[in-house]
Design an enzyme around this catalytic site. Structure first.
Site, PDB file in Angstrom:
ATOM      1  N   ARG A  15      -7.437  -0.741 -36.276  1.00  0.00           N
ATOM      2  CA  ARG A  15      -6.725   0.363 -35.602  1.00  0.00           C
ATOM      3  C   ARG A  15      -5.774  -0.223 -34.569  1.00  0.00           C
ATOM      4  NH1 ARG A  15      -9.116   2.490 -31.510  1.00  0.00           N
ATOM      5  NH2 ARG A  15     -11.147   2.772 -32.527  1.00  0.00           N
TER       6      ARG A  15
ATOM      7  N   TYR B 271      12.736  20.034 -38.110  1.00  0.00           N
ATOM      8  CA  TYR B 271      11.769  20.093 -39.196  1.00  0.00           C
ATOM      9  C   TYR B 271      10.681  21.135 -38.850  1.00  0.00           C
ATOM     10  CZ  TYR B 271       8.118  18.555 -42.374  1.00  0.00           C
ATOM     11  OH  TYR B 271       7.152  18.511 -43.336  1.00  0.00           O
TER      12      TYR B 271
ATOM     13  N   ASP C 234      15.147  11.984 -34.423  1.00  0.00           N
ATOM     14  CA  ASP C 234      14.492  11.936 -35.736  1.00  0.00           C
ATOM     15  C   ASP C 234      15.574  11.505 -36.733  1.00  0.00           C
ATOM     16  OD1 ASP C 234      13.503  12.525 -38.302  1.00  0.00           O
ATOM     17  OD2 ASP C 234      12.238  14.160 -37.568  1.00  0.00           O
TER      18      ASP C 234
ATOM     19  N   LYS D  64       9.895   9.884 -46.743  1.00  0.00           N
ATOM     20  CA  LYS D  64      11.132  10.263 -47.409  1.00  0.00           C
ATOM     21  C   LYS D  64      11.890   9.017 -47.888  1.00  0.00           C
ATOM     22  CE  LYS D  64       9.504  14.157 -45.922  1.00  0.00           C
ATOM     23  NZ  LYS D  64       9.872  14.755 -44.663  1.00  0.00           N
TER      24      LYS D  64
END
Ligand SMILES: *Cc1c(COP(=O)(O)O)cnc(C)c1O
Length: 377
Positions: free
Chosen positions: A45, A97, A169, A194
């Site tokens: 992690r 978004y 973004d 994407k």
């Protein structure tokens, strides 16, 4: 180093232990310590070599101080929002978004993080929205699904005047076409699901920050909140990113041909593509990016007709998401933007018949033929 070379040689390449040319998948959760506290990696992690190679790659591509990989774009955006506290105020692009809108209005509102949504393509509106407790301007450019363009340099000027962070973004343009940090942003975000992944096979998010101070804070948040990307998916993203340049160029070439076809038809009332000189954000986009990308929205007139078109396309797959090798088609008002109330959607200009396509890298002639038969039906 030029972008095309950087996509292949940026970050950490190969493996120092074996000489492997591709970064191995370090499928491991914990690491042997030489003595207590004497280790290179401690726990995956906190740090994993495959994830680190990806994080170094996106850092180099965006030209920032450090990169961070998360289990989704939303996990990346949430991590950035953890920089703030109750009472802080953020100004955001109004047609962000849908998931970002939901995060801000249904989750972060519970922690009293206050938001104002404005059309950031008008800098004056951003200035007017700033309050004493504003801490960040958060923009998406171009936006989804109307491809509205925000001037990143202008946002930087406003941010500097008020001592605010600027986050962008950059999902739609990718670091191949647009580098927000060079234009003044402090934080760049990606839904790597994407274009960066590019093959519809991985969900991931990336963040790049400009300063060491932000890097320290974001690493602390990444490790504390824990939404990290696993080694398999990190490897898939590295693999996808290697071909980003040729994919983006082919996508854009196809898109220009498709837009020309759509323009030639009089049954399509509105075409939203920043590459069109008539698009209100055309000049701004040209000033801050090297390509117009592969996302196009167009109005076919009504919800009924849109549903028919979506039924008829064969090469354009009816699906959410975007930015992959295969072309996709969707109906934002009923799909990605369904969580936004209809009245607000119409205010934003998202009409009921607005169809969105994500143009893939197939042959443009085939794609046009497919759209033509669907629109003629
Ligand atoms: C898809 C998307 C997101 C969310 O990313 P996920 O990987 O789906 O969590 C954020 N911003 C934009 C612009 C997107 O297209």
């Amino acid at each position: 180093m030029k972008k095309k070379t950087q996509l292949i040689h940026g970050g950490i390449v190969g493996d120092q232990f074996t000489g492997a040319v591709s970064t191995p998948i370090y499928q491991v959760s914990t690491y042997k310590q030489e003595g207590v506290g004497n280790f290179k990696y401690e726990y995956s992690r906190t740090g994993n070599p495959t994830r680190e190679a990806l994080e170094a790659l996106i850092r180099d591509l965006e030209g920032g101080h450090a990169g961070f990989a998360f289990g989704s774009g939303m996990a990346a955006i949430s991590a950035v929002m953890h920089l703030f506290k109750s009472g802080d105020h953020i100004v955001l692009t109004d047609d962000v978004y849908g998931g970002t809108y939901r995060l801000m209005t249904k989750i972060l509102n519970r922690s009293n993080i206050d938001v104002t949504f404005v059309d950031t393509s008008y800098p004056e509106k951003v200035k007017d929205a700033i309050q004493d407790n504003t801490v960040m301007i958060y923009v998406e450019t171009p936006t989804n699904p109307l491809l509205k363009v925000t001037d990143i340099r202008k946002m930087k000027e406003i941010a500097d005047e008020h001592n605010l962070l600027l986050a962008v973004d950059n999902t739609f343009s990718t670091p191949y076409f647009q580098n927000p940090i060079e234009l003044g942003a402090d934080i760049v975000l990606h839904s790597a699901t994407k274009y960066l992944g590019g093959h519809s096979d991985v969900v991931a998010g990336l963040v790049v920050v400009k300063t060491e101070e932000l890097a320290k804070e974001l690493h602390f948040i990444q490790n504390s909140v824990g939404g990290v990307l696993g080694p398999q998916d990190s490897w898939l993203l590295i693999r996808g990113i290697k071909t980003l340049a040729i994919r983006m160029e082919q996508t854009e070439k196809n898109t220009q041909e498709i837009v020309a076809f759509l323009k030639s038809r009089d049954d399509i009332t509105n075409i939203f593509y920043p590459g069109l000189p008539s698009h209100p954000g055309h000049d701004t986009h040209k000033n801050q990016a090297t390509g117009f990308g592969g996302m196009v929205s167009f109005d076919v007139g009504s919800d009924e007709r849109a549903l028919e078109v979506l039924k008829k396309t064969k090469l354009f797959t009816l699906a959410e998401s975007l930015g992959a090798v295969e072309s996709l088609i969707s109906l934002p008002p009923r799909m990605t933007h369904a969580s936004i109330p209809r009245e607000r959607r119409l205010d934003l200009g998202i009409e009921d018949g607005l169809v969105r396509i994500s143009v893939g890298i197939e042959d443009a002639e085939d794609l046009i033929e497919d759209l033509k038969q669907a629109l003629d039906a």
